[in-house]
Design a protein around this motif. Sequence first.
Motif, PDB file in Angstrom:
ATOM      1  N   UNK A  64       0.922  -1.121   0.078  1.00 34.05           N
ATOM      2  CA  UNK A  64      -0.273  -0.074   0.116  1.00 34.05           C
ATOM      3  C   UNK A  64       0.942   1.321  -0.143  1.00 34.05           C
ATOM      4  N   UNK A  65       0.565   2.410  -0.505  1.00 30.21           N
ATOM      5  CA  UNK A  65       1.065   3.624  -0.684  1.00 30.21           C
ATOM      6  C   UNK A  65       1.631   4.095   0.648  1.00 30.21           C
ATOM      7  N   UNK A  66       0.729   4.050   1.646  1.00 28.55           N
ATOM      8  CA  UNK A  66       1.235   4.748   2.956  1.00 28.55           C
ATOM      9  C   UNK A  66       2.166   3.834   3.509  1.00 28.55           C
ATOM     10  N   UNK A  67       1.886   2.485   3.416  1.00 29.78           N
ATOM     11  CA  UNK A  67       3.101   1.584   4.172  1.00 29.78           C
ATOM     12  C   UNK A  67       4.307   1.591   3.461  1.00 29.78           C
ATOM     13  N   UNK A  68       4.371   1.789   2.363  1.00 32.33           N
ATOM     14  CA  UNK A  68       5.610   1.837   1.460  1.00 32.33           C
ATOM     15  C   UNK A  68       6.253   3.160   1.702  1.00 32.33           C
ATOM     16  N   UNK A  69       5.534   4.245   1.699  1.00 31.72           N
ATOM     17  CA  UNK A  69       6.357   5.673   2.182  1.00 31.72           C
ATOM     18  C   UNK A  69       6.785   5.687   3.524  1.00 31.72           C
ATOM     19  N   UNK A  70       5.984   5.017   4.440  1.00 33.47           N
ATOM     20  CA  UNK A  70       6.390   4.793   5.874  1.00 33.47           C
ATOM     21  C   UNK A  70       7.724   4.030   6.021  1.00 33.47           C
ATOM     22  N   UNK A  71       7.674   2.938   5.333  1.00 35.51           N
ATOM     23  CA  UNK A  71       9.006   1.985   5.195  1.00 35.51           C
ATOM     24  C   UNK A  71      10.187   2.613   4.942  1.00 35.51           C
ATOM     25  N   UNK A  72       9.970   3.563   3.626  1.00 34.60           N
ATOM     26  CA  UNK A  72      11.013   4.144   3.297  1.00 34.60           C
ATOM     27  C   UNK A  72      11.586   5.084   4.291  1.00 34.60           C
ATOM     28  N   UNK A  73      10.900   5.995   4.760  1.00 33.82           N
ATOM     29  CA  UNK A  73      11.448   6.814   5.777  1.00 33.82           C
ATOM     30  C   UNK A  73      12.070   6.060   6.902  1.00 33.82           C
ATOM     31  N   UNK A  74      11.410   5.092   7.477  1.00 33.00           N
ATOM     32  CA  UNK A  74      12.080   4.228   8.759  1.00 33.00           C
ATOM     33  C   UNK A  74      13.495   3.731   8.017  1.00 33.00           C
TER      34      UNK A  74
END
Length: 366
Positions: free
Chosen positions: A221-231
């Motif tokens: 999911x878009x939100x999950x991928x973006x959050x994981x990228x930051x982490x």
Amino acid sequence: MSFPPHETPGELIDRVRAAAAAHAPLHIAGGRTKAFYGEAVAGDTLSTTSWSGIVSYEPTELVVTVRAGTPLAELEAVLAERGQCFPFEPPHFGPGGTVGGMVAAGLAGPARASAGAVRDYVLGARFINGRGELLTFGGQVMKNVAGYDVSRVLAGSLGTLGVITEVSLKVLPVAPAEATLVFALGQHEALEQVHRWGGQPLPVNASRWTADRLTVRLRGAVAAVEAACERLAREAGGTRLDPAQAGRDWADARDQRLPFFEAPAADLGLWRLSVPQTAPVLDLPWAPLIEWQGAQRWLWAPAGAAGQIRAATAAVNGHATLFRAGADGAPGVPRFHPAATAIQTITQRLRAEFDPAGIFTPGRMG
């Protein structure tokens, strides 16, 4: 979307029956893009390329049934039109690869550790046994088998059990979002990091390490991928790759077109080491390329090092395959790691049942 009528592959059946009567070996082949894989075989070539076409495709049910000789690229293009794919990313190794070859070889690409293997997506199959009988196993839903699931045994059998004529496969929607990050990490640190991330609820889809460079792909999911990228960037200092470049790199990894896969010397062979994901850095002198969150490790080494390589992998409960032999063909060196006695017994019984005359690609698996 139009499909060919449901027919019987009479010509293939006739060829098998004639070969069985004469006890003449047959070398089953599709696009021959994986002819290098396994031991050398003799016999007349039985090509499946003329038996092609999509039999049925139900996008809403996530199931496609296709004839074995259908070009893999052609089928993937049809799936892409509906936003669907084979999540295990089957390698092509050339433009002529077929669906039957994909199943028979049982090879998967970078996403194998998270998406599963080829056999996990095989729902059913039709194939011709060594008596020239057309058999059907499985179906078009996940829970359709009572007893031994023969259709999935065909995945990775390299044509030693029969001629696959038709296969039903599960497909999945393409992930809504994808991102690739690169980290400057040594081998030990890279393995520790992917194992740590793998034990957390992160959308890690694939990983690759070589030459102190860890590449990680996220899908979901878009939100999950973006959050994981930051982490991930915060925890290990990674940088995000351009999506177009990342896509090309992962395709090159899938089809072994990366610089690593260019033989450094003619006398070296490409070894494939299958080990537990959490296996440590192996005590071997050859620089590896590591995929599948640590479970698949490639290296270039001489065929004469087979004993050393197989001992090192066996010590961590793994096995080693001489995936591509060097220029001399590695005479006397088995391509596949010796199987456990129980596995050998099961394999021999299956072959005796489905190919009693031993005509299908004899010796391909040793």
